[in-house]
Structures are given as structure tokens and as C-alpha cells.
Design a protein around this motif. Structure first.
Motif, short mmCIF file in Angstrom:
data_model
loop_
_atom_site.label_atom_id
_atom_site.label_comp_id
_atom_site.label_asym_id
_atom_site.label_seq_id
_atom_site.Cartn_x
_atom_site.Cartn_y
_atom_site.Cartn_z
N THR A 1 1.09 -0.81 -0.63
CA THR A 1 0.33 0.16 0.36
C THR A 1 0.70 0.85 -0.13
N TYR A 2 0.61 2.63 -0.56
CA TYR A 2 1.25 3.78 -0.71
C TYR A 2 2.07 3.91 -1.29
N GLY A 3 2.06 2.52 -1.89
CA GLY A 3 3.46 3.22 -3.51
C GLY A 3 4.44 2.41 -2.74
N LEU A 4 5.06 1.69 -1.08
CA LEU A 4 6.34 1.64 -0.86
C LEU A 4 5.80 0.80 0.39
N HIS A 5 4.62 0.96 1.16
CA HIS A 5 4.53 -0.25 2.32
C HIS A 5 3.86 -1.42 2.36
N TYR A 6 3.96 -2.52 2.81
CA TYR A 6 4.11 -3.93 3.28
C TYR A 6 2.53 -3.56 4.53
N CYS A 7 1.64 -4.57 5.00
CA CYS A 7 0.74 -4.71 6.34
C CYS A 7 0.16 -6.10 6.20
N ALA A 8 0.43 -6.91 7.21
CA ALA A 8 0.08 -8.14 7.81
C ALA A 8 -0.52 -8.46 8.35
N ASN A 9 -2.13 -9.67 7.60
CA ASN A 9 -2.98 -9.71 8.61
C ASN A 9 -2.87 -11.12 8.67
N VAL A 10 -4.14 -11.60 9.65
CA VAL A 10 -4.27 -12.86 10.21
C VAL A 10 -5.42 -13.53 10.20
N VAL A 11 -5.53 -14.23 9.18
CA VAL A 11 -6.94 -14.22 8.15
C VAL A 11 -7.39 -15.11 9.62
#
Length: 210
Positions: free
Chosen positions: A76-86
Motif C-alpha cells: 500500500t501507499y506505493g511503498l509499504h506492506y501490512c500483514a493480517n491474520v486470516v
DNA sequence: TCCACGATCGGCT
DNA sequence: GCCGATCGTGGAG
């Protein structure tokens, strides 16, 4: 250090979001190990306009529709990653964003992966669980969702990984009394701001907005 | 095809 | 407190 079982994840997403607080997330990197204690989460549900799953399954969000217990990482935002638990059962499309962790093990490796974030305004800010002062440098390492993902080396390559395996997994942490859990609206979204689906440990230095 | 925008971060005022 | 970076995604045409 046993991975939490599938049954932990295949429950109500709001329940999982709260119970994730205090759990340890472990990443195995060859002989090294990264461990963080989860201190801040946000739930994203189905029929939730703020959720990536809201408009249905796409290639990007496909892991969100897997059975609970897998990882969903997005760019996201062209430069970041975010991690989720499904969470929940297959086809539902719900997940919990990990917004912050307290670094426990592999801190030098996390520093390497984060690089050197410019200036540190103050040297100390807040107290850790055992009451000792936390250097700002340590706090800035993992006090945000993209910072956590970067410190743990999580990118789209890891999206879809099974969290009941040995590469990346969650394991039982210290007990968190209900009185220590804070609740608020979610951060950085433009819709469904009224939903109180952010959960965090009160007075924890790695939680930015209390 | 095109285009507006984002579950953020870090640096600057 | 504000603003720019930076690009994949998905909705619109």
C-alpha cells in the motif's frame, strides 16, 4: 513453542482480534528467529466497507477468503506492506491486521531489516511490560503495521502462507487481563470509522495512539 | 486504457 | 501538525 491450532483462527473475527493481544508471532529464518509480542490489532469483517474483502475476491485479497489461519500481506501507499491474520471459515473474507508488536527476540535482525530511521527525538518513552524504560529507537522499530511487516520481512511473497506451519506462526503468550485491553475506532480509514474494532494493550510503548 | 486513491511512514515546519 | 513519496489495485469509461 507450538503453533496455535487452526481452531484458534476459525472463530469470530472480533474474538480473535482481542485474543491475539499478548500472543507471540514467530518467524523462522534459517537458524535465526524473530519473535514479537502482539500489542495492537484491528478487525476487518465481511460487509465492512473498510475491508479489502468488501468488493469480493480478487487476486490481491484471495488469501483473505481462505480458511482462518493463513497470512494476508498487501502492498500500500506505493511503498509499504501490512500483514493480517486470516480468520473465520473459508469463503468468509475476514482478517485481523497486526498493527504493532513488542520486539522480543532477533532484535538486531529487525534493526537490519528496518534500516536506520533518521532522527530519534527523545531517548526514552514509556515503560515495557517489566517496568523498565524503553529506548525510543526500540519503540520505533515495530510501533506501526508497516514497521512490523518490514522488521519481520513480510511482503506479498509471504501472503497466503499457512500460520499453522513452522515458517511463520503464532504461539501462546502471557495472559492479558481484560482491564488491560483498550478499544477504539480503526486508524487510517475513511469509511466505517464508527466501528470500535481496534484493540490494544493499554500503556504499552509500542502502541502509538492510546 | 485511464486515473484516483490507499488498513503508512518519516522528515520538515 | 502537515506533506510528499510511490505504485499496485480496481472501478469507471
Amino acid at each position: 513453542m507450538n503453533p496455535l491450532p487452526r481452531s484458534f483462527y476459525t472463530r469470530r473475527t472480533l474474538t480473535v482480534a482481542k485474543e491475539l493481544l499478548g500472543k507471540y508471532i514467530v518467524r523462522t529464518l534459517g537458524r535465526k528467529r524473530l519473535i514479537g509480542r502482539i500489542v495492537e490489532t484491528e478487525a476487518y469483517l465481511r460487509n465492512d466497507p473498510a475491508s479489502h474483502s468488501y468488493r469480493g475476491k480478487t487476486r490481491r485479497n484471495a488469501p483473505m477468503f481462505e480458511r482462518g489461519g493463513c497470512l494476508y500481506v498487501y502492498f500500500t501507499y506505493g511503498l509499504h506492506y501490512c500483514a493480517n491474520v486470516v480468520t473465520a471459515e473459508e469463503g468468509i473474507g475476514e482478517a485481523v491486521l497486526i498493527r504493532a508488536v513488542e520486539p522480543i527476540e532477533g532484535i538486531d535482525e529487525m534493526r537490519k531489516r528496518r534500516g536506520r530511521p533518521g532522527k530519534v527525538k527523545s531517548t526514552l518513552r514509556g515503560l515495557s511490560a517489566d517496568g523498565t524504560a524503553v529506548p525510543a529507537e526500540l519503540r520505533l522499530l515495530t510501533n506501526g503495521p508497516a514497521k512490523f511487516a518490514q522488521a519481520f520481512g513480510l511482503t506479498v511473497t509471504q501472503s497466503g502462507i499457512d500460520l499453522t506451519g513452522t515458517d511463520i506462526f503464532l504461539t501462546e503468550g502471557i495472559a492479558v487481563p481484560k482491564s488491560r485491553i483498550g478499544v477504539s475506532g480503526r486508524i487510517g480509514i475513511s469509511t466505517a470509522q464508527e466501528k470500535q474494532w481496534r484493540f490494544f494493550l493499554r500503556e504499552n510503548p509500542w502502541v502509538s495512539k492510546t
